[in-house]
Design an enzyme around this catalytic site. Structure first.
Site, PDB file in Angstrom:
ATOM      1  N   ARG A 224      88.890   5.407 -22.478  1.00 14.98           N
ATOM      2  CA  ARG A 224      87.977   6.552 -22.389  1.00 14.98           C
ATOM      3  C   ARG A 224      87.072   6.492 -21.168  1.00 14.98           C
ATOM      4  O   ARG A 224      86.080   7.218 -21.086  1.00 14.98           O
ATOM      5  CB  ARG A 224      87.149   6.667 -23.664  1.00 14.98           C
ATOM      6  CG  ARG A 224      88.023   6.973 -24.862  1.00 14.98           C
ATOM      7  CD  ARG A 224      87.230   7.421 -26.036  1.00 14.98           C
ATOM      8  NE  ARG A 224      88.099   7.555 -27.204  1.00 14.98           N
ATOM      9  CZ  ARG A 224      87.659   7.767 -28.417  1.00 14.98           C
ATOM     10  NH1 ARG A 224      86.366   7.885 -28.641  1.00 14.98           N
ATOM     11  NH2 ARG A 224      88.492   7.875 -29.422  1.00 14.98           N
ATOM     12  N   CYS A 225      87.421   5.662 -20.219  1.00 12.97           N
ATOM     13  CA  CYS A 225      86.656   5.523 -18.985  1.00 12.97           C
ATOM     14  C   CYS A 225      87.055   6.642 -18.020  1.00 12.97           C
ATOM     15  O   CYS A 225      88.208   7.073 -17.997  1.00 12.97           O
ATOM     16  CB  CYS A 225      86.959   4.152 -18.358  1.00 12.97           C
ATOM     17  SG  CYS A 225      86.112   3.844 -16.797  1.00 12.97           S
ATOM     18  N   GLY A 226      86.106   7.085 -17.204  1.00 15.63           N
ATOM     19  CA  GLY A 226      86.423   8.074 -16.177  1.00 15.63           C
ATOM     20  C   GLY A 226      87.431   7.561 -15.163  1.00 15.63           C
ATOM     21  O   GLY A 226      88.073   8.349 -14.457  1.00 15.63           O
ATOM     22  N   LEU A 227      87.608   6.242 -15.099  1.00 14.93           N
ATOM     23  CA  LEU A 227      88.579   5.649 -14.182  1.00 14.93           C
ATOM     24  C   LEU A 227      89.957   5.460 -14.840  1.00 14.93           C
ATOM     25  O   LEU A 227      90.875   4.934 -14.211  1.00 14.93           O
ATOM     26  CB  LEU A 227      88.068   4.295 -13.671  1.00 14.93           C
ATOM     27  CG  LEU A 227      86.755   4.364 -12.869  1.00 14.93           C
ATOM     28  CD1 LEU A 227      86.246   2.964 -12.567  1.00 14.93           C
ATOM     29  CD2 LEU A 227      86.943   5.157 -11.585  1.00 14.93           C
ATOM     30  N   ALA A 228      90.117   5.910 -16.084  1.00 12.54           N
ATOM     31  CA  ALA A 228      91.383   5.746 -16.807  1.00 12.54           C
ATOM     32  C   ALA A 228      92.602   6.316 -16.079  1.00 12.54           C
ATOM     33  O   ALA A 228      93.703   5.802 -16.263  1.00 12.54           O
ATOM     34  CB  ALA A 228      91.283   6.317 -18.223  1.00 12.54           C
TER      35      ALA A 228
END
Length: 165
Positions: A41-45
């Site tokens: 769920r990270c913006g870097l996913a």
């Protein structure tokens, strides 16, 4: 009993798959290993896709990618081990090896992150700043480069090519 972090070699360490099966790092002798702390769920996913591209392109030449899911940064990996692996496969096409969830900072940090942070300091000293911090280990088990979370997997490719040649 000797603390795993004080052991001299990367190859003395191990991890567990999402289903709890042991992964002995000694099995990676002679290979280049890319270790990444991940979170679905990270913006870097979206980096999962770039990591998967590297995996598919170089796995037959000796690249091993290990994703270590971590929930220490803003609760961005709330899933169970099984659900997280499923999300990575369905949403990002991940086929590289994922481990069980772990911590990367603090007393309970996984031994591999204690080892890597001791060998390769980052912007915040040894502390890992965020999800998708990347560590490259050469064919001799020596950590050779640490990359910031915002570094895209494609930007690591030249180093991987050089190490594999």
């Amino acid at each position: 009993m000797m603390d795993k972090v004080t052991k001299a070699s990367f190859y003395d360490l191990e991890a567990k798959t999402t289903s709890g099966k042991k992964i002995a790092f000694s099995d990676f002798r002679g290979q280049v290993v890319l270790i990444v702390n991940t979170a679905t769920r990270c913006g870097l996913a979206p980096q999962f896709e770039g990591l998967e591209e590297l995996h598919l392109k170089y796995k037959d030449r000796g690249l091993v990618i290990l994703g270590f899911p971590c929930d220490q940064f803003a609760g961005q990996e709330p899933e169970s081990n099984e659900r997280m692996e499923e999300v990575c496969k369905i949403n990002h096409g991940v086929t590289f090896q994922l481990t069980e969830k772990c911590e990367v900072n603090g007393e309970a940090a996984h031994p591999v992150f204690k080892f890597l942070k001791k060998k390769l300091k980052g912007f915040l000293g040894s502390r890992i700043k965020w999800n998708f911090t990347k560590f490259v280990i050469d064919q001799n088990g020596e950590p050779c480069k640490r990359f910031a979370p915002v570094t895209k997997p494609k930007d690591i490719e030249k180093l991987i090519q050089r190490l594999l040649s």
